[in-house]
Design an enzyme around this catalytic site. Structure first.
Site, PDB file in Angstrom:
ATOM      1  N   HIS A 120       0.811  -1.222   0.000  1.00  0.00           N
ATOM      2  CA  HIS A 120       0.000   0.000   0.000  1.00  0.00           C
ATOM      3  C   HIS A 120       0.844   1.273   0.000  1.00  0.00           C
ATOM      4  O   HIS A 120       0.352   2.355   0.351  1.00  0.00           O
ATOM      5  CB  HIS A 120      -0.963  -0.012   1.200  1.00  0.00           C
ATOM      6  CG  HIS A 120      -1.948  -1.138   1.134  1.00  0.00           C
ATOM      7  ND1 HIS A 120      -2.644  -1.571   2.234  1.00  0.00           N
ATOM      8  CD2 HIS A 120      -2.334  -1.929   0.110  1.00  0.00           C
ATOM      9  CE1 HIS A 120      -3.429  -2.590   1.877  1.00  0.00           C
ATOM     10  NE2 HIS A 120      -3.261  -2.830   0.608  1.00  0.00           N
ATOM     11  N   CYS A 128       5.057  12.098  -7.929  1.00  0.00           N
ATOM     12  CA  CYS A 128       4.509  13.033  -8.915  1.00  0.00           C
ATOM     13  C   CYS A 128       3.257  12.434  -9.542  1.00  0.00           C
ATOM     14  O   CYS A 128       3.243  11.255  -9.909  1.00  0.00           O
ATOM     15  CB  CYS A 128       5.540  13.323 -10.011  1.00  0.00           C
ATOM     16  SG  CYS A 128       4.866  14.343 -11.332  1.00  0.00           S
ATOM     17  N   CYS A 149       9.071  17.264 -13.898  1.00  0.00           N
ATOM     18  CA  CYS A 149       8.089  17.730 -14.882  1.00  0.00           C
ATOM     19  C   CYS A 149       7.245  18.902 -14.387  1.00  0.00           C
ATOM     20  O   CYS A 149       6.396  19.408 -15.120  1.00  0.00           O
ATOM     21  CB  CYS A 149       7.189  16.569 -15.287  1.00  0.00           C
ATOM     22  SG  CYS A 149       6.017  16.112 -13.987  1.00  0.00           S
ATOM     23  N   THR A 187      -3.808  -8.260  10.918  1.00  0.00           N
ATOM     24  CA  THR A 187      -4.670  -7.737   9.858  1.00  0.00           C
ATOM     25  C   THR A 187      -6.091  -8.278  10.025  1.00  0.00           C
ATOM     26  O   THR A 187      -6.279  -9.428  10.429  1.00  0.00           O
ATOM     27  CB  THR A 187      -4.142  -8.076   8.450  1.00  0.00           C
ATOM     28  OG1 THR A 187      -5.026  -7.523   7.473  1.00  0.00           O
ATOM     29  CG2 THR A 187      -4.004  -9.575   8.228  1.00  0.00           C
ATOM     30  N   ASN A 212      -3.323 -12.532  16.192  1.00  0.00           N
ATOM     31  CA  ASN A 212      -4.290 -11.441  16.299  1.00  0.00           C
ATOM     32  C   ASN A 212      -5.072 -11.620  17.603  1.00  0.00           C
ATOM     33  O   ASN A 212      -5.429 -12.748  17.938  1.00  0.00           O
ATOM     34  CB  ASN A 212      -5.265 -11.501  15.112  1.00  0.00           C
ATOM     35  CG  ASN A 212      -6.075 -10.223  14.924  1.00  0.00           C
ATOM     36  OD1 ASN A 212      -6.594  -9.670  15.888  1.00  0.00           O
ATOM     37  ND2 ASN A 212      -6.179  -9.774  13.685  1.00  0.00           N
ATOM     38  N   GLU A 214      -7.971 -10.836  18.019  1.00  0.00           N
ATOM     39  CA  GLU A 214      -9.369 -11.083  17.643  1.00  0.00           C
ATOM     40  C   GLU A 214      -9.427 -12.083  16.483  1.00  0.00           C
ATOM     41  O   GLU A 214      -8.485 -12.183  15.697  1.00  0.00           O
ATOM     42  CB  GLU A 214     -10.045  -9.777  17.191  1.00  0.00           C
ATOM     43  CG  GLU A 214     -10.209  -8.741  18.290  1.00  0.00           C
ATOM     44  CD  GLU A 214     -10.925  -7.474  17.769  1.00  0.00           C
ATOM     45  OE1 GLU A 214     -10.916  -6.463  18.504  1.00  0.00           O
ATOM     46  OE2 GLU A 214     -11.465  -7.515  16.640  1.00  0.00           O
ATOM     47  N   ALA A 230       0.791  -9.080  18.803  1.00  0.00           N
ATOM     48  CA  ALA A 230       1.982  -9.466  18.031  1.00  0.00           C
ATOM     49  C   ALA A 230       3.267  -9.246  18.821  1.00  0.00           C
ATOM     50  O   ALA A 230       4.169 -10.088  18.802  1.00  0.00           O
ATOM     51  CB  ALA A 230       2.019  -8.659  16.730  1.00  0.00           C
TER      52      ALA A 230
HETATM   53  N1  APR Z   1      -1.266  -7.411  17.621  1.00  0.00           N
HETATM   54  C1  APR Z   1      -1.833  -8.090  16.569  1.00  0.00           C
HETATM   55  N2  APR Z   1      -3.010  -7.725  15.980  1.00  0.00           N
HETATM   56  C2  APR Z   1      -3.642  -6.638  16.483  1.00  0.00           C
HETATM   57  C3  APR Z   1      -3.132  -5.898  17.586  1.00  0.00           C
HETATM   58  C4  APR Z   1      -1.885  -6.330  18.143  1.00  0.00           C
HETATM   59  N3  APR Z   1      -1.332  -5.689  19.173  1.00  0.00           N
HETATM   60  N4  APR Z   1      -4.004  -4.875  17.841  1.00  0.00           N
HETATM   61  C5  APR Z   1      -5.027  -4.991  16.932  1.00  0.00           C
HETATM   62  N5  APR Z   1      -4.809  -6.049  16.141  1.00  0.00           N
HETATM   63  C6  APR Z   1      -5.629  -6.530  15.017  1.00  0.00           C
HETATM   64  C7  APR Z   1      -7.111  -6.178  15.103  1.00  0.00           C
HETATM   65  O1  APR Z   1      -7.810  -7.159  15.846  1.00  0.00           O
HETATM   66  C8  APR Z   1      -7.509  -6.192  13.625  1.00  0.00           C
HETATM   67  O2  APR Z   1      -7.895  -7.508  13.225  1.00  0.00           O
HETATM   68  O3  APR Z   1      -5.153  -5.885  13.859  1.00  0.00           O
HETATM   69  C9  APR Z   1      -6.207  -5.822  12.895  1.00  0.00           C
HETATM   70  C10 APR Z   1      -6.197  -4.424  12.292  1.00  0.00           C
HETATM   71  O4  APR Z   1      -7.134  -4.423  11.263  1.00  0.00           O
HETATM   72  P1  APR Z   1      -7.326  -3.116  10.353  1.00  0.00           P
HETATM   73  O5  APR Z   1      -7.409  -1.939  11.206  1.00  0.00           O
HETATM   74  O6  APR Z   1      -8.457  -3.439   9.448  1.00  0.00           O
HETATM   75  O7  APR Z   1      -5.960  -3.003   9.539  1.00  0.00           O
HETATM   76  P2  APR Z   1      -5.503  -3.788   8.232  1.00  0.00           P
HETATM   77  O8  APR Z   1      -6.002  -5.192   8.219  1.00  0.00           O
HETATM   78  O9  APR Z   1      -4.068  -3.586   8.110  1.00  0.00           O
HETATM   79  O10 APR Z   1      -6.258  -2.945   7.092  1.00  0.00           O
HETATM   80  C11 APR Z   1      -5.968  -3.261   5.766  1.00  0.00           C
HETATM   81  O11 APR Z   1      -7.189  -1.378   4.968  1.00  0.00           O
HETATM   82  O12 APR Z   1      -7.631   0.641   5.636  1.00  0.00           O
HETATM   83  C12 APR Z   1      -6.997  -0.021   4.693  1.00  0.00           C
HETATM   84  O13 APR Z   1      -5.068   0.521   3.482  1.00  0.00           O
HETATM   85  C13 APR Z   1      -5.538   0.304   4.759  1.00  0.00           C
HETATM   86  O14 APR Z   1      -3.678  -1.191   4.864  1.00  0.00           O
HETATM   87  C14 APR Z   1      -4.969  -0.955   5.373  1.00  0.00           C
HETATM   88  C15 APR Z   1      -5.940  -2.022   4.917  1.00  0.00           C
END
Ligand code: APR
Length: 237
Positions: A120, A128, A149, A187, A212, A214, A230
């Site tokens: 990303h 640019c 440019c 994620t 994660n 969650e 993490a």
């Molecule tokens: N360790 C591991 N996981 C964690 C922690 C932690 N300390 N704290 C939160 N999380 C988890 C949450 O439970 C959630 O599932 O990280 C995840 C974050 O999810 P998002 O906020 O949706 O982030 P991400 O998955 O990276 O989003 C993907 O979406 O918004 C766009 O471009 C943006 O790159 C981003 C993409």
């Protein structure tokens, strides 16, 4: 936190390892996640996926810069956490470590990770809008216009409604299809094509591990789910 004997053995002998990270890997560094915990980020009343969109670059580039300048200044003070450092150590440990991140914060690189596939983009670069020349903003202030440019500059970040950097996902997908072990760290696995990488690894026979606090839509596909933060889980390896 229980890590299975099977995973420990695989971790000890694996050569080709893929790590996909999201905002959660930077949460313990103080970087707000986009989702998780039930809330979504908002800027001046605009949901982040509105202010961070290609359409907004067309409509109001200064507003987009205001949002990214705010985030960059916020990130300036932040440092990598044990999760970033552990992943950086893995590049020495495994014959072939492929680190793929959705994060634009540059904290993996700050922790010493060298080859980071930034799906990303990166908040510390400007690009640019015409000739795609990029400019680092790590030490330097961004130029008012492109030196090549003369056209305007925008954040070198993939915004909603935009394609990923050419070749980045394709390369990551090849590595995922050849991997023995795939870690999915922090994620929500809601944004594609990034969230498709563990599926490619799984289909190719890799052992897929989610880290994660969650559950996510990916959890049921994983061979092992390590429920925790993490920065606390990864140093256990
Ligand atoms: N360790 C591991 N996981 C964690 C922690 C932690 N300390 N704290 C939160 N999380 C988890 C949450 O439970 C959630 O599932 O990280 C995840 C974050 O999810 P998002 O906020 O949706 O982030 P991400 O998955 O990276 O989003 C993907 O979406 O918004 C766009 O471009 C943006 O790159 C981003 C993409």
């Amino acid at each position: 936190m229980h890590i299975s004997a099977e995973l420990r053995q695989l971790f000890a002998r694996a050569k080709r390892v893929v790590v996909l990270t999201g905002a959660g890997v930077s949460a313990e560094s103080g970087v707000p996640t986009f989702r998780g915990g039930g809330n979504t980020a908002v800027w001046k009343g605009m949901p982040f996926d509105v202010i961070s969109s290609a359409e907004m670059v067309e409509r109001d580039l200064p507003a987009v810069w205001e949002w990214f300048d705010y985030r960059r200044n916020f990130l300036q003070e932040l440092t990598p956490n044990p999760a970033h450092y552990e992943i950086a150590r893995w590049q020495e440990r495994f014959a072939e470590l492929t680190l793929v991140t959705q994060n634009i914060d540059g904290l993996h690189q700050k922790a010493g990770s060298l080859e980071v596939i930034e799906l990303h983009g990166n908040i510390w670069r400007a690009r640019c809008t015409a000739c795609r020349t990029t400019y680092s903003m790590v030490q330097e202030k961004r130029p008012d216009a492109c030196f090549e440019c003369g056209d305007s500059l925008r954040p070198d970040v993939v915004l909603f409604g935009e394609m990923l950097p050419p070749g980045a996902f394709e390369f990551a997908a090849v590595r995922a299809s050849q991997s023995e072990l795939c870690f999915v760290v922090g994620t929500s696995a809601l944004v594609y094509p990034a969230a498709g990488l563990p599926e490619i690894a799984k289909a190719a026979g890799a052992y897929v591990v989610e880290v994660n606090p969650e559950r996510t839509p990916l959890s049921s596909l994983c061979d092992e789910v390590l429920t925790g933060k993490a920065g606390e889980v990864l140093p256990l390896f």
